[in-house]
Scaffold this active site. Structure first.
Site, PDB file in Angstrom:
ATOM      1  N   ASP A 122      21.640   9.041  -6.492  1.00  0.00           N
ATOM      2  CA  ASP A 122      20.002   8.538  -6.508  1.00  0.00           C
ATOM      3  C   ASP A 122      19.441   8.629  -5.014  1.00  0.00           C
ATOM      4  O   ASP A 122      19.902   9.268  -4.308  1.00  0.00           O
ATOM      5  CB  ASP A 122      20.148   6.908  -6.839  1.00  0.00           C
ATOM      6  N   ASP A 123      18.511   7.988  -4.732  1.00  0.00           N
ATOM      7  CA  ASP A 123      17.607   7.744  -3.603  1.00  0.00           C
ATOM      8  C   ASP A 123      18.683   7.776  -2.287  1.00  0.00           C
ATOM      9  O   ASP A 123      19.583   7.303  -2.288  1.00  0.00           O
ATOM     10  CB  ASP A 123      16.714   6.541  -3.514  1.00  0.00           C
ATOM     11  N   ARG A 145       5.159   0.010  -1.713  1.00  0.00           N
ATOM     12  CA  ARG A 145       6.742   0.299  -1.479  1.00  0.00           C
ATOM     13  C   ARG A 145       6.753   1.120  -0.295  1.00  0.00           C
ATOM     14  O   ARG A 145       7.389   2.078  -0.158  1.00  0.00           O
ATOM     15  CB  ARG A 145       7.427   0.848  -2.518  1.00  0.00           C
ATOM     16  N   LYS A 176      16.543  13.462 -11.546  1.00  0.00           N
ATOM     17  CA  LYS A 176      16.020  12.034 -11.787  1.00  0.00           C
ATOM     18  C   LYS A 176      14.625  11.912 -11.131  1.00  0.00           C
ATOM     19  O   LYS A 176      14.831  11.901 -10.064  1.00  0.00           O
ATOM     20  CB  LYS A 176      16.820  10.867 -11.473  1.00  0.00           C
ATOM     21  N   TRP A 177      13.452  11.983 -11.904  1.00  0.00           N
ATOM     22  CA  TRP A 177      12.380  12.295 -11.108  1.00  0.00           C
ATOM     23  C   TRP A 177      11.617  11.019 -11.230  1.00  0.00           C
ATOM     24  O   TRP A 177      11.254  10.318 -12.350  1.00  0.00           O
ATOM     25  CB  TRP A 177      11.565  13.171 -12.101  1.00  0.00           C
ATOM     26  N   ASP A 178      11.343  10.217 -10.247  1.00  0.00           N
ATOM     27  CA  ASP A 178      10.925   8.938 -10.019  1.00  0.00           C
ATOM     28  C   ASP A 178       9.681   9.022  -9.499  1.00  0.00           C
ATOM     29  O   ASP A 178       9.036  10.114  -8.988  1.00  0.00           O
ATOM     30  CB  ASP A 178      11.800   8.191  -8.915  1.00  0.00           C
ATOM     31  N   ASN A 205       7.124   5.754  -7.738  1.00  0.00           N
ATOM     32  CA  ASN A 205       7.389   4.377  -7.458  1.00  0.00           C
ATOM     33  C   ASN A 205       6.228   3.642  -6.889  1.00  0.00           C
ATOM     34  O   ASN A 205       6.172   2.538  -6.397  1.00  0.00           O
ATOM     35  CB  ASN A 205       8.288   4.010  -6.170  1.00  0.00           C
ATOM     36  N   CYS A 260      11.333   8.577 -14.666  1.00  0.00           N
ATOM     37  CA  CYS A 260      11.531   7.282 -14.254  1.00  0.00           C
ATOM     38  C   CYS A 260      10.275   7.033 -13.407  1.00  0.00           C
ATOM     39  O   CYS A 260       9.574   7.885 -12.781  1.00  0.00           O
ATOM     40  CB  CYS A 260      12.744   7.145 -13.222  1.00  0.00           C
ATOM     41  N   ASP A 275      14.016  -1.087 -14.319  1.00  0.00           N
ATOM     42  CA  ASP A 275      14.861  -1.315 -13.230  1.00  0.00           C
ATOM     43  C   ASP A 275      15.534  -2.774 -13.414  1.00  0.00           C
ATOM     44  O   ASP A 275      16.522  -3.129 -12.544  1.00  0.00           O
ATOM     45  CB  ASP A 275      14.050  -1.622 -11.955  1.00  0.00           C
TER      46      ASP A 275
HETATM   47  C1  DGJ Z   1      13.234   3.095  -8.594  1.00  0.00           C
HETATM   48  C2  DGJ Z   1      14.046   3.405  -9.864  1.00  0.00           C
HETATM   49  O1  DGJ Z   1      13.743   2.949 -10.981  1.00  0.00           O
HETATM   50  C3  DGJ Z   1      15.413   3.027  -9.328  1.00  0.00           C
HETATM   51  O2  DGJ Z   1      16.477   3.240 -10.597  1.00  0.00           O
HETATM   52  C4  DGJ Z   1      15.923   3.803  -8.322  1.00  0.00           C
HETATM   53  O3  DGJ Z   1      15.947   5.106  -8.460  1.00  0.00           O
HETATM   54  C5  DGJ Z   1      15.065   3.662  -7.124  1.00  0.00           C
HETATM   55  N1  DGJ Z   1      13.468   3.760  -7.490  1.00  0.00           N
HETATM   56  C6  DGJ Z   1      15.510   4.499  -5.862  1.00  0.00           C
HETATM   57  O4  DGJ Z   1      14.362   4.490  -4.873  1.00  0.00           O
END
Ligand code: DGJ
Length: 719
Positions: free
Chosen positions: A360-361, A437, A470-472, A474, A520, A542
């Protein structure tokens, strides 16, 4: 032929397996909605009548007021005072248009929506195109209806062509209007927030406009674009239900208006506040696709129609194959990752039987916390000394595959990319853009930015055998301004932004054909049909607390299939009962794990290994089966459902108690789809039941204790 035009009464009739939809041409100009419901040979047609204060044209007569008759698509300003689908400002500045029916044609397959996701047709798919025109602006309006016969779905979108001599501005552009003949309905919507997605809300419709929308540049955690209108008595198995959705991931507007005639207008599309678009002479604009389904068998059938449609027509074909059971590093490590630690994760993952490690990140740029590094898509060599490719090869030597996290649309002000290109973020000149964020949003409406990202990801992943992204995303969009557009066209940015995101997603899909994408957006902030077209699954939320997941997964299943629902078992500590509960909740969707495997005890690891094996024996039912809800966790103290295959020879049954469940209460849980005259064996316990017994109901006492759930996998015993 699923689309017909009856010349005698100028009526278009669209049919699916179980439904019919009809509208007619009246007064040689109006399109009047006539019927949507159960397939039938005859339906009651609309009878025109006079209502005072409702304008009419002399040539049509006062019984044909646009304010009263059920419209097939509605326009602002020319006599219909209900909420309009289209507001288009031409040279006169009024916003008044008067689109008149001109002609129709049939199209084999679908009509392509350039740059946006849309449902896939096949050789049997048919589309109806209706042409309307407004003489004064010179605009042509095309209405598209695509019939998905087997799925009981009709999709709709519109296209506007400016064939006039002056620019026109589209100020509101809904993809569909549906005027229903009654107002005795409930409205169902899904609202929420971050870590609290898709709460079920059901309330009777009342006079006036009721709406949900997103102004956030994303379909959002706050309101999902799905909406249903149903009989006030409709339940899971009975009653008329109309379900709607949009194949789009940006800001949207869903409306329902009950008017003076006690009818209901439903519209979905791009609403006023979050949308505007200028068309110069010769230009055209196509709306996102709206999806409609009708069920005469309650909410359950509506959900199954949506599930079939999404699997068959929206999700990439590779998403229908078994999904890997992943171990994701986020909740275990946050930003604290490095090569040595993750290689140990990989080794342990392989021993347990996980299929994939997802990093992940935290792997790129100066990403040691959320305040820096976003936008710098090159590996952090302090954490991965030998670079990405050798590390990934090291992971794969354990016999598992590898996934990696990215967040392409976002940027930290503390990043090399921002220092080099501060003009590439959404920010209004002279105003300080707000952080969310600790990050800003890249201007994805600027093709230069998308080109740069393509170049950057090409370099980073060259020769790196990634199996999964995994394409986020935020944060949401505010302070929206792009230097690529003049002042009077800034309201186009959110829509153009979304097109830029889709372009990049498409590039990933084409450039990495063997790789899957899990989308995501801070959990389920873009849990929509647009994203489902590119992603093989979506990170549901989350919030991985299983008690929250019980209701969240149930409400997600109202509109979306389990095959898209990514569900992780998060850290159970050393508590075996908690691990069991978390697993039994997560197998309602696509199972994964999110915990520090290095801290797990041997018994916990052994149990996880057993779970993965067990899950793989029945996951095809979750991924592809028909979903039946026996008890809704937002209406009872427990959740119960089953998935079953087409011939009903296999049934996966689940009972999950909520914290509020009371000890000693006994429930009869009917599996009505079980076949009569056969015996089923529960492969998880060895117990046998006849189909009749399952139909009459499993009689199960609630334990009324923390973390209680049961799972049964019934398979028909062969003679
Ligand atoms: C938000 C995602 O929903 C989490 O699962 C994770 O990937 C974090 N971002 C990472 O910054």
């Amino acid at each position: 032929m699923p689309i017909k035009f009856k010349k005698s009464d100028k009526t278009f009739i669209l049919t699916t397996k179980n439904t019919a939809y009809a509208f007619s041409v009246e007064c040689d100009r109006y399109l009047v909605h006539q019927y949507y419901g159960k397939k039938t040979a005859a339906f009651k047609r609309y009878e025109p009548y006079v209502v005072s204060f409702s304008p009419y044209l002399k040539e049509a007569g006062n019984s044909w007021s646009p304010d009263i008759f059920p419209q097939e698509y509605s326009f602002f300003g020319s006599g219909d005072f209900r909420t309009a689908a289209l507001k288009l400002k031409g040279a006169d500045g009024t916003g008044v248009t008067d689109f008149v029916y001109r002609s129709y044609r049939y199209i084999n397959g679908t009509h392509e929506i350039e740059g946006l996701p849309q449902a896939r047709g096949d050789e049997d798919t048919k589309t109806l195109e209706i042409k309307m025109a407004d003489d004064l602006t010179g605009c042509e309006l095309l209405l598209y209806y695509t019939v998905f016969y087997e799925e009981d779905v009709i999709t709709r979108h519109i296209l506007i062509k400016n064939k006039g001599k002056s620019a026109v501005k589209i100020e509101k552009c809904m993809s569909m209007t549906l005027d229903l003949p009654s107002c005795d309905y409930d409205l169902i919507t899904l609202w929420g927030g971050h870590v609290d997605e898709r709460n079920y809300q059901r309330a009777p419709l009342h006079h006036g406009v009721q709406s949900i929308c997103s102004r956030r540049g994303a379909s959002s955690h706050q309101y999902n674009p799905f909406m249903a209108v149903c009989d006030q008595k409709a339940n899971e198995e009975k009653g008329d239900v109309y379900g709607f959705n949009l194949v789009y991931s940006g800001s949207f507007l869903d409306e329902a208006e009950v008017d003076q005639t006690e009818r209901t207008r439903v519209q979905l599309g791009l609403g006023e506040e979050n949308f505007g678009y200028t068309l110069l002479p010769g230009e055209e604009f196509t709306s996102p696709e709206a999806v409609m389904t009708y069920s005469s068998k309650g909410l359950g059938q509506m959900s199954r129609n949506f599930h079939n449609f999404t699997r068959n027509r929206i999700m990439p074909k590779k998403a229908l194959k078994p999904h890997p059971v992943v171990l994701n590093t986020w909740e275990a490590c946050y930003f604290n990752i490095d090569e040595e630690k993750l290689l140990r994760f990989a080794e342990e993952s392989a021993k347990v039987g996980f299929d994939m490690l997802v990093m992940d990140d935290g792997w790129f740029g100066a990403r040691n916390h959320d305040r820096a590094g976003l936008g710098d898509w090159y590996v952090n060599t302090n954490k991965f000394k030998n670079g990405l490719a050798p590390f990934v090869k090291g992971v794969k030597q354990n016999g598992i595959s590898f996934g990696i996290w990215i967040e392409p649309e976002m940027i930290n002000p503390d990043s090399d990319l921002y220092r080099a290109h501060p003009e590439w973020v959404l920010a209004v000149p002279g105003r300080e853009p707000s952080l969310s964020r600790e990050q800003l949003v890249l201007d994805m409406s600027n093709s230069e930015v998308v080109d740069y990202l393509i170049d950057s990801f090409t370099k980073t992943f060259e020769g790196v055998p990634v199996d999964y992204f995994k394409w986020d995303a935020n944060r949401h969009l505010c302070d929206i301004y792009s230097p690529t557009l003049p002042a009077d066209r800034q309201d186009e940015v959110p829509f153009r932004f979304m097109k830029g995101v889709y372009r990049l997603l498409k590039w990933f899909e084409e450039h990495f054909p063997d790789t899957v994408i899990e989308t995501c957006a801070g959990g389920g902030g873009r849990y929509d049909l647009g994203m489902m077209q590119y992603g093989f699954q979506i990170w549901t939320s989350d919030n991985t607390w299983p008690y929250a997941r019980v209701w969240m997964q149930r409400s997600s299943l109202l509109a979306y299939p389990a095959a898209t629902m990514s569900c992780h078992v998060s850290n159970p500590g050393e508590d075996m009962k908690s691990l069991d509960y978390r697993y039994k909740v997560a197998v309602g969707g696509m199972l994964g794990y999110e915990l520090n495997i290095l801290n797990m005890t041997a018994p916990i690891k052994e149990e996880m290994a057993r779970q993965v094996k067990e899950y793989k024996s029945f996951e095809h039912l979750v991924r592809l089966g028909d979903y039946y809800c026996i008890a809704c966790p937002f209406l009872s103290d427990y959740s119960s459902y089953y998935y079953t295959n087409e011939d009903r020879s296999e049934i996966l049954f689940s009972l999950i108690e909520k914290r509020s469940a009371k000890k000693g209460v006994t429930k009869t849980l009917k599996i009505k789809e079980a076949k009569k005259g056969v015996t089923y064996v529960d492969l998880l316990s060895g117990s046998k039941y006849t189909g009749e017994e399952l139909r009459a109901g499993l009689v199960l006492p609630l334990a009324g204790e923390k973390d209680t759930a049961s799972l049964m996998y019934f398979v028909e015993e062969k003679q």
